[in-house]
Write an enzyme that holds these catalytic residues in place. Structure first.
Site, PDB file in Angstrom:
ATOM      1  N   LYS A 186       0.569   5.761  -5.917  1.00  0.00           N
ATOM      2  CA  LYS A 186       1.981   6.101  -5.848  1.00  0.00           C
ATOM      3  C   LYS A 186       2.614   5.923  -7.224  1.00  0.00           C
ATOM      4  O   LYS A 186       2.339   4.938  -7.924  1.00  0.00           O
ATOM      5  CB  LYS A 186       2.671   5.208  -4.816  1.00  0.00           C
ATOM      6  CG  LYS A 186       4.147   5.520  -4.575  1.00  0.00           C
ATOM      7  CD  LYS A 186       4.707   4.633  -3.471  1.00  0.00           C
ATOM      8  CE  LYS A 186       6.179   4.856  -3.247  1.00  0.00           C
ATOM      9  NZ  LYS A 186       6.729   3.990  -2.167  1.00  0.00           N
TER      10      LYS A 186
ATOM     11  N   SER B 153       9.662   6.236   0.868  1.00  0.00           N
ATOM     12  CA  SER B 153       9.495   6.741  -0.486  1.00  0.00           C
ATOM     13  C   SER B 153       8.055   7.138  -0.813  1.00  0.00           C
ATOM     14  O   SER B 153       7.788   7.731  -1.842  1.00  0.00           O
ATOM     15  CB  SER B 153       9.957   5.680  -1.487  1.00  0.00           C
ATOM     16  OG  SER B 153       9.167   4.500  -1.391  1.00  0.00           O
TER      17      SER B 153
ATOM     18  N   SER C 186       8.973   2.387   3.743  1.00  0.00           N
ATOM     19  CA  SER C 186       8.426   3.472   2.934  1.00  0.00           C
ATOM     20  C   SER C 186       6.955   3.775   3.170  1.00  0.00           C
ATOM     21  O   SER C 186       6.436   4.741   2.615  1.00  0.00           O
ATOM     22  CB  SER C 186       8.650   3.179   1.444  1.00  0.00           C
ATOM     23  OG  SER C 186      10.014   3.270   1.138  1.00  0.00           O
TER      24      SER C 186
END
Length: 498
Positions: A76, A152, A176
């Site tokens: 990520k 996210s 997230s």
């Protein structure tokens, strides 16, 4: 190995193929990059790739010693740094930032044999439950490209759901991992606070609300990763005692007793909840009752509105501190033109929050944790929706011009008005996902299990929380569900079949 056969394996399955010498690490990488080239132009899940670096690393893996030797992995684009490569956090401010070293999390994954092939898209500073940063553009949902995969960790979710990789690095500071898992038909586990610390030097992410872990298609992959990543790290701010067994092995053992389970479909902040979200929960409730467990409806003991006010105060304090550090580093003051509007509003509001107010706010997290601890003295699991509605459309939660003009007034307001402005700013997003922040602020483990598809063909997960330290209970239940007719997996995905 063809792209089709590659996508039919989870990470454990791919590692087994390599150990059996039925496929080489290079062949796996070629298959992963072929799948990426096939689907990423439509999804924008992966924003950077490291093909040459990955192919070099393929010759250094040790299949006999590393549990995931040669398996492709995506990270990520926030907190999961790879030495020498960019880490932008979805922000123009960091568009040219390069990591000086690996994060501890990434090093642990590489030691396990994973080969990093790129970074996935994330909203600016991981602040939203959608993934539409101005820097990299929106990520789209493999189930319907007009919708968001959430955030996210939206890029990670889209990459896993479309078969680019079997699992991907993710993080969860307010849902997230669980939110994109729910929106994208994946399994998403948020471990207990302190289970997977990522220090040195960065162990207090969002005051302990945020953790790093993965999104996966199979439960066993997440169980095996928890075995790999749990660690006692002396320099970390938070610690969880090591689980003495094996999460992977123990997930197959049946519970030795009937469980007592509480559930609710009511929003903790009084916002609407769709019939689809309620039906998703009731499908799981009926399954649990059929297994002989006792299930009863129970409202959360925590004041949800106050919890979110404390959450946003933490966000504003964290953003103010980060922007102050950036200004010191750059030698200039930052303006609203340097960042997205949500980041600016939080940073400006954080300047007026006193140290005493911040400490008092954090103390309320502990009150909520005590309330949840009391709940778990009576119940083994607490079941809620993950999200109140299926995935929003791309652009639906992006502020329009009039909203932005109103938000730009943040500096003129007093601190009470600023915190109200923040709540109002995020309320449309919160209406979609009001259930997940509780586990972050109290430190409980929680998971999203994919058990429902809406009439429009979008997946919806159900959240199950357990008391601290009992990821093993969650994984066992998820393993049971994965074998049941409830589990949707990716078989129903008409756009990107695996």
């Amino acid at each position: 190995m063809s792209s089709f056969s590659y996508t039919s394996y989870d990470a454990i399955g791919l590692a087994e193929l390599i150990r059996a010498r039925e496929v080489s690490p290079v062949e796996l990488l070629e298959a992963a990059f072929a799948r990426l080239e096939e689907v990423n132009p439509q999804l924008n899940a992966v924003i950077r790739t490291y093909e040459s670096r990955a192919l070099q690393e393929a010759g250094t893996v040790r299949p006999g010693e590393q549990p995931f030797a040669g398996v492709p992995l995506l990270l990520k684009d926030i907190s999961q740094s790879l030495e020498g490569e960019k880490l932008t956090s979805g922000s123009r401010l960091f568009s040219e930032h390069r990591a000086l070293r690996n994060s501890n999390f990434v090093t642990r994954l590489q030691e396990a044999g994973f080969i990093v092939i790129g970074h996935t898209n994330t909203p600016e500073f991981g602040l939203k439950n959608i993934t539409e940063p101005q820097l990299h553009g929106p990520t789209r949902n493999p189930w319907n490209v007009n919708h968001s995969p959430g955030g996210s960790s939206g890029g990670a979710a889209a990459a896993v759901a479309s078969g680019i990789v079997p699992l991907a690095g993710a993080s969860d500071g307010g849902g997230s991992i669980r939110i994109p898992a729910s929106f994208s038909g994946l399994f998403g586990l948020k471990p207990t606070r302190g289970r997977t610390p990522v220090g040195p030097g960065v162990g207090r992410q969002w005051q302990g609300a945020s953790i790093d872990f993965v999104l996966s298609r199979s439960v066993r992959d997440s169980a095996a990763l928890l075995d790999t990543l749990q660690v006692i790290q002396p320099e970390a701010a938070f610690q969880a005692p090591l689980f003495p067994g094996s999460y992977l092995a123990d997930m197959n053992y049946p519970h030795q007793r009937k469980l007592k389970i509480a559930y609710t479909t009511d929003s903790p902040v009084g916002t609407p909840v769709s019939e689809d979200a309620k039906e998703a929960v009731m499908r799981l409730v009926r399954f649990l009752e059929a297994q002989g467990h006792h299930v009863e409806e129970k409202l959360s003991p925590v004041n949800g509105v106050r919890l979110m006010e404390n959450y946003y105060m933490m966000n504003s304090g964290e953003m103010a501190a980060m922007i102050s550090s950036m200004e010191h580093s750059l030698g200039r003051l930052l303006t609203a033109d340097d960042m997205e509007i949500e980041s600016w509003v939080l940073a400006e509001a954080g300047k007026k929050v006193s140290a005493a107010e911040f400490v008092h706010s954090l103390a309320e997290w502990d009150v909520a944790a005590a309330q949840m601890s009391t709940l778990f003295e009576r119940y083994d699991f607490y079941v809620t929706p993950v999200n109140a509605f299926a995935a929003p459309k791309i652009g639906e939660l992006t502020p329009h011009d009039e909203q932005i003009r109103n938000l730009m007034r943040v500096s003129e307001l007093d601190k009470t008005q600023q915190q109200r402005l923040i709540y109002d700013m995020f309320e449309p997003s919160l209406t979609y996902t009001p259930f997940t922040q509780l586990a972050n602020l109290t430190g409980q483990p929680a998971m999203s299990v994919p058990v429902h598809i809406t009439p429009e063909g979008l997946p919806m997960g159900v959240q199950v929380m357990a008391t601290k330290g009992h990821e093993d209970w969650l994984l066992h239940l998820a393993g049971q569900l994965e074998k049941s007719d409830l589990w949707i997996g990716m078989n129903g995905n008409p756009l990107f079949p695996l």
